[in-house]
Motif scaffolding. Structure first.
Motif, PDB file in Angstrom:
ATOM      1  N   LEU A 101       2.631 -14.279  -6.525  1.00  0.00           N
ATOM      2  CA  LEU A 101       2.424 -12.841  -6.307  1.00  0.00           C
ATOM      3  C   LEU A 101       0.963 -12.550  -5.956  1.00  0.00           C
ATOM      4  O   LEU A 101       0.065 -13.300  -6.326  1.00  0.00           O
ATOM      5  CB  LEU A 101       2.798 -12.065  -7.571  1.00  0.00           C
ATOM      6  N   ALA A 102       0.746 -11.442  -5.261  1.00  0.00           N
ATOM      7  CA  ALA A 102      -0.609 -11.001  -4.908  1.00  0.00           C
ATOM      8  C   ALA A 102      -1.454 -10.873  -6.174  1.00  0.00           C
ATOM      9  O   ALA A 102      -0.958 -10.532  -7.248  1.00  0.00           O
ATOM     10  CB  ALA A 102      -0.542  -9.659  -4.184  1.00  0.00           C
ATOM     11  N   ALA A 103      -2.731 -11.141  -6.039  1.00  0.00           N
ATOM     12  CA  ALA A 103      -3.661 -11.079  -7.158  1.00  0.00           C
ATOM     13  C   ALA A 103      -3.881  -9.636  -7.604  1.00  0.00           C
ATOM     14  O   ALA A 103      -3.779  -8.696  -6.802  1.00  0.00           O
ATOM     15  CB  ALA A 103      -4.992 -11.695  -6.756  1.00  0.00           C
ATOM     16  N   LEU A 104      -4.183  -9.463  -8.885  1.00  0.00           N
ATOM     17  CA  LEU A 104      -4.544  -8.144  -9.399  1.00  0.00           C
ATOM     18  C   LEU A 104      -5.739  -7.603  -8.629  1.00  0.00           C
ATOM     19  O   LEU A 104      -6.639  -8.358  -8.252  1.00  0.00           O
ATOM     20  CB  LEU A 104      -4.916  -8.225 -10.881  1.00  0.00           C
ATOM     21  N   GLU A 105      -5.731  -6.306  -8.410  1.00  0.00           N
ATOM     22  CA  GLU A 105      -6.804  -5.604  -7.705  1.00  0.00           C
ATOM     23  C   GLU A 105      -6.887  -5.961  -6.226  1.00  0.00           C
ATOM     24  O   GLU A 105      -7.831  -5.571  -5.558  1.00  0.00           O
ATOM     25  CB  GLU A 105      -8.164  -5.819  -8.384  1.00  0.00           C
ATOM     26  N   SER A 106      -5.912  -6.718  -5.712  1.00  0.00           N
ATOM     27  CA  SER A 106      -5.900  -6.974  -4.272  1.00  0.00           C
ATOM     28  C   SER A 106      -5.205  -5.809  -3.571  1.00  0.00           C
ATOM     29  O   SER A 106      -4.507  -5.017  -4.190  1.00  0.00           O
ATOM     30  CB  SER A 106      -5.210  -8.305  -3.949  1.00  0.00           C
ATOM     31  N   ILE A 107      -5.413  -5.721  -2.277  1.00  0.00           N
ATOM     32  CA  ILE A 107      -4.860  -4.628  -1.487  1.00  0.00           C
ATOM     33  C   ILE A 107      -3.673  -5.146  -0.685  1.00  0.00           C
ATOM     34  O   ILE A 107      -3.753  -6.209  -0.074  1.00  0.00           O
ATOM     35  CB  ILE A 107      -5.933  -4.056  -0.546  1.00  0.00           C
ATOM     36  N   THR A 108      -2.575  -4.405  -0.737  1.00  0.00           N
ATOM     37  CA  THR A 108      -1.432  -4.729   0.111  1.00  0.00           C
ATOM     38  C   THR A 108      -1.474  -3.822   1.329  1.00  0.00           C
ATOM     39  O   THR A 108      -1.949  -2.692   1.267  1.00  0.00           O
ATOM     40  CB  THR A 108      -0.090  -4.519  -0.615  1.00  0.00           C
ATOM     41  N   VAL A 115       5.475  -6.615  -8.400  1.00  0.00           N
ATOM     42  CA  VAL A 115       4.142  -6.043  -8.615  1.00  0.00           C
ATOM     43  C   VAL A 115       4.264  -4.525  -8.729  1.00  0.00           C
ATOM     44  O   VAL A 115       5.230  -3.928  -8.275  1.00  0.00           O
ATOM     45  CB  VAL A 115       3.159  -6.386  -7.465  1.00  0.00           C
ATOM     46  N   GLU A 116       3.254  -3.935  -9.342  1.00  0.00           N
ATOM     47  CA  GLU A 116       3.115  -2.486  -9.346  1.00  0.00           C
ATOM     48  C   GLU A 116       1.930  -2.148  -8.453  1.00  0.00           C
ATOM     49  O   GLU A 116       0.910  -2.841  -8.484  1.00  0.00           O
ATOM     50  CB  GLU A 116       2.850  -1.954 -10.757  1.00  0.00           C
ATOM     51  N   LEU A 117       2.091  -1.095  -7.649  1.00  0.00           N
ATOM     52  CA  LEU A 117       1.039  -0.682  -6.728  1.00  0.00           C
ATOM     53  C   LEU A 117       0.555   0.720  -7.055  1.00  0.00           C
ATOM     54  O   LEU A 117       1.344   1.596  -7.391  1.00  0.00           O
ATOM     55  CB  LEU A 117       1.563  -0.677  -5.289  1.00  0.00           C
ATOM     56  N   ASP A 118      -0.745   0.921  -6.906  1.00  0.00           N
ATOM     57  CA  ASP A 118      -1.320   2.259  -6.931  1.00  0.00           C
ATOM     58  C   ASP A 118      -1.376   2.700  -5.480  1.00  0.00           C
ATOM     59  O   ASP A 118      -2.085   2.102  -4.673  1.00  0.00           O
ATOM     60  CB  ASP A 118      -2.717   2.231  -7.535  1.00  0.00           C
TER      61      ASP A 118
END
Length: 102
Positions: free
Chosen positions: A14-21, A74-77
């Protein structure tokens, strides 16, 4: 894609924490005996949480296609005031221009 996932043969990255999708860009990879699938993000956002339990036990994805409680990735902001999200949205043809407010 049919990956042939089983409880014993699955891998998730999974994408790293604090990374941008970004829309259309990979944010996760799922691997099974029959192949690899890269999952593309439908929107821009900041990764605020990752399902570490799923990474430790990726075979739970094989349990059910509807494993919503334990199969999240993942959860996204996606706060539309965030600069990266706003920039991506402005690139869409049907995104209305915002007029400055006085």
């Amino acid at each position: 894609a049919e990956l042939g996932l089983t409880r014993a043969s699955a891998f998730v990255d999974l994408a790293a924490l604090e990374s941008i999708t970004l829309p259309g860009r990979p944010f996760a990879m799922v691997e099974g005996p029959s192949g690899i699938a890269q999952l593309e993000s439908p929107l821009a956002g900041l990764v605020t949480a990752r399902n570490l339990e799923l990474m430790d036990d990726p075979g739970r994805l094989a349990d059910s296609a509807e494993c919503v409680d334990s199969g999240w990735l993942v959860e996204l902001d996606v706060d539309d005031d965030a600069a990266v999200v706003r920039q991506e949205l402005e690139g869409l043809e049907d995104f209305p221009e915002r007029k400055p407010t006085a």
